[in-house]
Design an enzyme around this catalytic site. Structure first.
Site, mmCIF file in Angstrom:
data_model
loop_
_atom_site.group_PDB
_atom_site.id
_atom_site.type_symbol
_atom_site.label_atom_id
_atom_site.label_comp_id
_atom_site.label_asym_id
_atom_site.label_seq_id
_atom_site.Cartn_x
_atom_site.Cartn_y
_atom_site.Cartn_z
ATOM 1 C CB THR A 31 -10.352 4.941 -1.589
ATOM 2 O OG1 THR A 31 -9.959 5.161 -0.230
ATOM 3 C CG2 THR A 31 -9.707 3.697 -2.123
ATOM 4 C CG HIS B 246 -2.105 -0.842 1.145
ATOM 5 N ND1 HIS B 246 -3.299 -0.436 0.583
ATOM 6 C CD2 HIS B 246 -2.304 -2.109 1.534
ATOM 7 C CE1 HIS B 246 -4.166 -1.418 0.651
ATOM 8 N NE2 HIS B 246 -3.590 -2.457 1.224
ATOM 9 C CE LYS C 115 -2.967 10.742 3.241
ATOM 10 N NZ LYS C 115 -3.489 9.896 2.151
ATOM 11 C CE LYS D 60 -6.702 13.956 0.403
ATOM 12 N NZ LYS D 60 -6.719 12.720 -0.335
ATOM 13 N NE ARG D 61 -4.328 9.799 10.062
ATOM 14 C CZ ARG D 61 -4.123 8.882 10.999
ATOM 15 N NH1 ARG D 61 -5.041 7.965 11.244
ATOM 16 N NH2 ARG D 61 -3.033 8.896 11.744
ATOM 17 C CE LYS E 197 -14.180 6.044 0.379
ATOM 18 N NZ LYS E 197 -13.353 6.008 1.585
#
Ligand code: IMP
Length: 834
Positions: A679, A380, A577, A571-572, A683
Site C-alpha cells: 500500500t 495477506h 522486499k 517499508k519493513r 501512497k
C-alpha cells in the site's frame, strides 16, 4: 472493581447547554478558545498563560474529544434506531499513527483551530508534533486496518474495529554505529487523550483447564470447559470520525486486567506477593505488540493474545445482539458480519462454535451454518512459510475445548474432501487442518478458509496466485468463496493531510470532490501537459523536498540537495522486499561515478527507512549494510554533489507522512509473486512519485491504471520467476561471472570496502546473493533493474516530461482509495448496501 455492564434503559432528558457541553451546532472562535482554556485549567492544571506546546496539544485533543464523543453517541443511537447490520473488523493490529490532525480535518475544524491557536501564539503544525504515534501495528496489515476505519466512518458503515490496546507498541528504532537497536515504545507513558476507558465493558476470558463431558436433562451430550484460569478484558475505545459527515465509529481495544478471583486465592493463602505477581502475569497479555511482519513466532503469549481479544470481542458482540434479540439466533447472520484480518483472529471460528454449542445449546449443523455465514477471511501473504500454525500441544494446553472443536471441524471437512476425491490420501494430508509433521500443528489458514464464506486476496495478482498456487485445492472445492479486494489507502490522511500543498493545488484546479470520491482525480489529466500547472506542481514537490531535507539534516546530520532526485524505499526490512537490490544499484552507480562515468546522470539522494523484526538477523544486517554504504559514499568527496545515501531511523506513520510527499521515485521492487499487495506503492503514486517496480502485488493494477509508459517496470513477472527457479542455467553465479560491474559491487562488499576492512561482517549477505537457491533472485533481476534506473535518470532530466508523468500518476490513482475497497467488502462480503 467496577460493576458489570448494565444496559440501562435510555432516558430522554434534555442536554445541558454551556460553553463545554454541546458542539452540535456551529462553533465560534471564542467558544473554542474558552474550551481550550477550560481543559488547560481544569484537566491539566496549567495556567493557560504559561502552557507549552505539549499542554496545548493535550488541551486541544480534549477539545476535539468533546466533539467526537457527542457525534459518536448520536451515530450509535442511529445504528440502533435503524437496526443496521453491524460489521466487526477483527485485527490484532491497528497502525493508527497520530489522531489530532486527522480528526481536525475530518471534523472540518482544521483552519479554525489553526487560527485560534495563532491568536494564542501557537503554531498548529508544531503543536501536532507533540503527539506520540499510536504504533499498534507492524506495517501494511495494521495500517490497512486504520485506513479501513477512516473509510468505514466516512461511508457511514456501522462498523467496529476490535483489537488489543498494547501498552507497548512497535519498538522504537535507534541506530548505533549503523546497527538497529530496539527500545520499548512506551506510548502510554503520559496517557493518551484519545481513548475512553470503559470499565463496565469488562469480560472474563478463560484459559487452560479441561473439558468436562456430561449428559443434560434431555440426555444430550454436552461439553463444559472447567478448571480454567481467568483474565479480565477491559474495553478502551478510540473514536474515528468520518469525513465531514458527523458519523463517528470506534475501535474497541482490549486491555488485560487481573481477575479478582485470581488474586484472592493467593491472598487468602497469605501470600500477598504471589497474589500481586499473578496480577502482573495476567496483565502481560496486552503488554506488547509482537514485532514481526510476515515471519512466524510460535510463542504462547502471542497465542493467548489472539484468543484474549477474540473471546472478549465475541462476548461484546453477543451482548449487543442479545440486547435486541435475546437468545433467538435466527437473525444473527442478517445482522452481523465479522471480517478476520489475516488468521490472527481465526480462533474466532472455534470460539463462536463453542459459544453456540456449549453455551447456547445449538446443534452442530445450526452452529456451523451461522459460523460460515458470519465470517469473512482476508489472507495477506503468498509465502507458505508465513502462514500461521500453532503447535497442537500448545493449543491443547491453552484452549483444550477449542482444539476438540477444530478436530471435529476438520473431521467433517476431510469427509467432504474424501467424498469428492476417493482414495486420494495425499490430498487429505495436504488439506487437513492438522499438519501431521514431526511437531503436530494446526494450520490456521485452512481453518479460516473452511470456516468462512469468503476468502479474499488483497490484489488481483495475489488472488490469482491464491487460486492457482497456495490455496488451489481449496479453490477447487469452494470456487465461490474466493474473491479479490484490492487494497487502498485513505486519501484523507495520505494526501489531504500529509501533503497540504498538493491537496490545495488539486482542489483549486478541479474542486474538492476527490476527498470523498478519489476517481475525480481523473480531471487532472487534462492539465498534465499544461506548462504553468506543471511548474506549480513541481514547486509543491520542491517545497516538500526542502522540508524533508531539513529533517534529514537534523535527524541524520547529512546535507542533501533538494534539487537532486529523491529516490525512496521506505517499508519493513525484509529480504523479499529487496532493499538489497536497491543497495547493489547504489554501489554500482557509485563505482561508475568514481570511474568518471555517468556524469550526465542527475544527482541522487537515496532514502531508506524501515524496521527489521528484532529476531530477523539478515534484515538487521541489511540495515547495517545500507548505513555502511551510506557512510562511505556520503564522505567521499569524489561524489559529494552526485550521490547521498540516507537511512532515517524509526520509520512509522508520522515519518511516512513527511517522507512520501517528498519522493520523486518510489521503489517497489519485491520479487514478483511475493508481495501480496503493498500500500506504500499507492501512497507514493498518490503524492506524485513515479514508481520503479516489478510486476508484483498491486503494482500490476497500478500499471493498468497509470499506463506502463508512466512507470518504470522491470524484472521478471511471477510466471518468469517460477520458470527461472527451475532453470539450472540461469543462476546468480552466472550473472556474477559474466557481468563485471555486478562482480565489482559484490566484491567490494566482500573486501570490506564498506566495513572498514572487516571482511567477515557482510558474509551472510554475499552468500545469500550468490546462493544458487536464492529465493529472492537478487542477481537475476539486477541487470534489468540497472537498465531501468538509467532510464529513470534520463527521464528525470526532462523536467516537463517528468512533471507530466507525475500529474498523470496522481490523476489515475482513483481506484486505490480504501473507500472503493470498503464499498466492495460491504457489498460483496458483508451484505451491506453503501
Ligand atoms: P453498545 O452498542 O451497547 O456498545 O453501546 C454503544 C452506545 O450506543 C451507547 O453508549 C449508547 O449511546 C448507544 N446505545 C446503546 N444501546 C442502545 C439502544 O438500545 N438504543 C439506542 N442507542 C443505544
Amino acid at each position: 472493581m467496577p460493576s458489570k455492564e448494565r444496559d440501562i434503559p435510555l432516558r430522554d432528558h434534555p442536554a445541558p447547554t454551556g460553553p463545554y457541553c454541546s458542539f452540535g451546532g456551529s462553533l465560534g472562535d471564542d467558544d473554542l478558545l474558552k474550551t481550550i482554556h477550560h481543559h488547560l485549567l481544569s484537566f491539566l492544571g496549567r495556567d493557560p498563560m504559561r502552557a507549552g506546546n505539549r499542554e496545548i496539544y493535550k488541551a486541544l485533543a480534549y477539545t476535539v474529544r468533546d466533539f467526537l464523543i457527542e457525534r459518536w453517541v448520536k451515530t450509535q443511537k442511529d445504528f440502533y434506531a435503524h437496526n443496521r447490520k453491524r460489521v466487526y473488523y477483527l485485527s490484532l493490529e491497528f497502525l493508527i499513527g497520530r489522531s489530532l490532525g486527522n480528526s481536525l480535518i475530518n471534523l472540518g475544524l482544521y483552519d479554525k483551530v489553526a487560527g485560534v491557536l495563532e491568536q494564542m501564539g501557537y503554531d498548529l503544525d508544531e503543536v501536532r508534533e507533540e503527539e506520540e504515534d499510536a504504533a499498534l501495528g507492524n506495517g501494511g496489515l495494521g495500517r490497512l486496518a486504520a485506513c479501513f476505519m477512516d473509510s468505514m466512518a466516512t461511508l457511514g458503515i456501522p462498523a467496529y474495529g476490535y483489537g488489543i490496546r498494547y501498552e507497548y507498541g512497535l519498538f522504537y528504532q535507534r541506530l548505533l554505529d549503523g546497527f538497529q537497536v530496539e527500545h520499548p515504545d512506551n506510548w502510554l507513558r503520559y496517557g493518551t487523550p484519545w481513548e475512553y476507558d470503559r470499565p463496565w465493558n469488562l469480560y472474563p476470558v478463560k484459559f487452560h483447564g479441561r473439558v468436562h463431558r456430561y449428559h443434560d436433562a434431555e440426555g444430550k451430550l454436552r461439553h463444559e470447559w472447567v478448571d480454567t484460569s481467568e483474565v479480565m478484558a477491559m474495553a478502551n475505545d478510540i473514536l474515528v470520525p468520518g469525513f465531514r459527515n458527523d458519523s463517528v465509529i470506534n475501535m474497541r481495544l482490549w486491555s488485560a486486567k487481573a481477575s479478582r478471583e485470581l488474586d484472592l486465592i493467593s491472598f487468602n493463602r497469605g501470600d500477598y506477593v504471589a497474589a500481586v505477581q499473578s496480577v502482573v502475569e495476567s496483565e502481560t497479555i496486552s503488554k506488547v505488540l509482537y514485532p514481526s511482519d510476515d515471519i512466524r513466532e510460535g510463542q504462547e503469549l502471542r497465542f493467548k493474545q489472539q484468543y484474549f481479544f477474540v473471546a472478549a470481542t465475541f462476548q461484546d458482540i453477543l451482548r449487543r445482539y442479545k440486547k435486541q434479540h435475546g437468545t433467538d439466533f435466527g437473525r444473527f447472520t442478517a445482522e452481523i458480519a465479522v471480517q478476520l484480518n489475516d488468521t490472527h483472529p481465526a480462533i474466532a471460528i472455534p470460539e463462536l462454535m463453542r459459544l453456540l454449542l456449549d453455551e447456547e445449546g445449538m446443534t452442530w449443523e445450526d452452529a456451523w451454518g451461522i459460523c460460515v455465514q458470519t465470517f469473512g477471511y482476508t489472507n495477506h501473504t503468498l509465502m507458505p512459510e508465513a502462514l500461521e500454525t500453532w503447535a497442537v500441544d500448545l493449543f491443547h494446553r491453552v484452549l483444550p475445548r477449542h482444539l476438540e472443536i477444530v478436530y471435529e471441524i476438520n473431521r467433517r471437512f476431510l469427509e467432504e474432501v474424501a467424498a469428492l476425491y476417493p482414495g486420494d490420501e495425499e490430498r487429505l494430508r495436504r488439506m487437513s487442518m492438522i499438519d501431521e509433521g514431526p511437531v503436530k500443528k494446526v494450520r490456521m489458514a485452512h481453518l479460516a478458509i473452511v470456516g468462512s464464506h469468503s476468502t479474499n486476496g488483497v490484489a488481483k495478482l495475489h488472488t490469482h496466485l491464491q487460486k492457482t498456487r497456495i490455496f488451489n485445492e481449496f479453490y477447487e472445492i469452494y470456487p465461490q468463496r474466493f474473491n479479490n479486494k484490492t487494497n487502498g489507502v485513505t486519501q484523507r490522511r495520505w494526501l489531504l493531510k500529509s501533503n497540504p500543498g498538493l491537496a490545495a493545488l488539486i482542489t483549486e484546479s478541479i474542486g474538492g470532490d476527490w476527498v470523498t470520491k478519489l476517481e475525480f482525480l481523473r480531471n487532472l489529466e487534462s492539465l498534465a501537459g499544461n506548462r504553468s500547472f506543471q511548474r506549480r506542481w513541481l514547486a509543491v514537490k520542491r517545497q516538500n523536498k526542502q522540508r524533508l531535507a531539513a529533517l534529514i539534516k537534523s535527524d541524520c546530520g547529512v546535507a542533501v540537495d533538494p534539487d537532486s532526485l529523491f529516490d525512496v524505499q521506505v517499508k519493513r526490512m525484509h529480504e523479499y522486499k529487496r532493499q538489497l537490490l536497491n543497495i547493489l544499484h547504489i554501489i554500482i552507480h557509485y563505482q561508475r561515478l568514481v570511474r568518471g562515468e555517468r556524469q550526465e546522470a542527475p544527482a541522487r539522494t537515496v532514502v531508506f527507512a524501515g524496521k527489521a523484526a528484532p529476531s530477523y538477523a539478515q534484515a538487521k544486517l541489511i540495515i547495517k549494510l545500507i548505513n555502511s554504504v551510506g557512510e562511505t559514499i556520503n564522505r567521499d568527496p569524489r561524489v559529494a554533489d552526485r550521490l547521498k545515501v540516507i537511512f532515517i531511523p524509526n520509520y512509522g506513520v508520522s515519518l511516512a507522512e513527511k517522507i512520501i510527499p517528498a519522493a520523486d521515485l518510489s521503489e517497489q521492487i519485491s520479487t514478483a509473486g511475493t508481495e501480496a499487495s503493498g500500500t506504500g506503492n499507492m501512497k507514493f503514486a498518490l503524492n506524485g512519485a513515479l514508481t520503479i517496480g516489478t510486476m508484483d502485488g498491486a503494482n500490476v493494477e497500478m500499471c493498468d491504471e497509470i499506463g506502463r509508459e508512466n512507470m518504470f517496470i522491470f524484472g521478471m513477472d511471477a510466471d518468469q520467476v517460477e520458470a527461472v527457479r527451475r532453470d539450472p542455467l540461469r543462476t546468480p553465479e552466472t550473472v556474477y561471472q559474466n557481468n563485471q560491474e555486478v562482480r565489482a559491487a559484490v566484491d567490494a562488499i566482500t573486501a570490506g570496502e564498506f566495513s572498514r576492512g572487516d571482511t567477515a561482517l557482510f558474509t551472510p549477505i554475499v552468500r545469500a546473493l550468490l546462493s544458487p537457491d536464492d529465493p529472492y533472485l537478487f542477481l537475476l533481476d539486477l541487470e534489468d533493474y540497472l537498465r531501468c534506473q538509467e532510464e529513470v535518470d534520463r527521464e528525470f532530466l526532462n523536467r516537463t516530461g517528468w512533471a507530466r508523468k507525475s500529474i498523470l500518476n496522481v490523476a489515475r490513482m482513483g481506484k486505490f482509495s480504501t473507500d472503493r475497497t470498503i464499498r466492495e467488502y460491504a457489498e460483496e462480503i458483508w451484505g451491506i448496501k453503501v
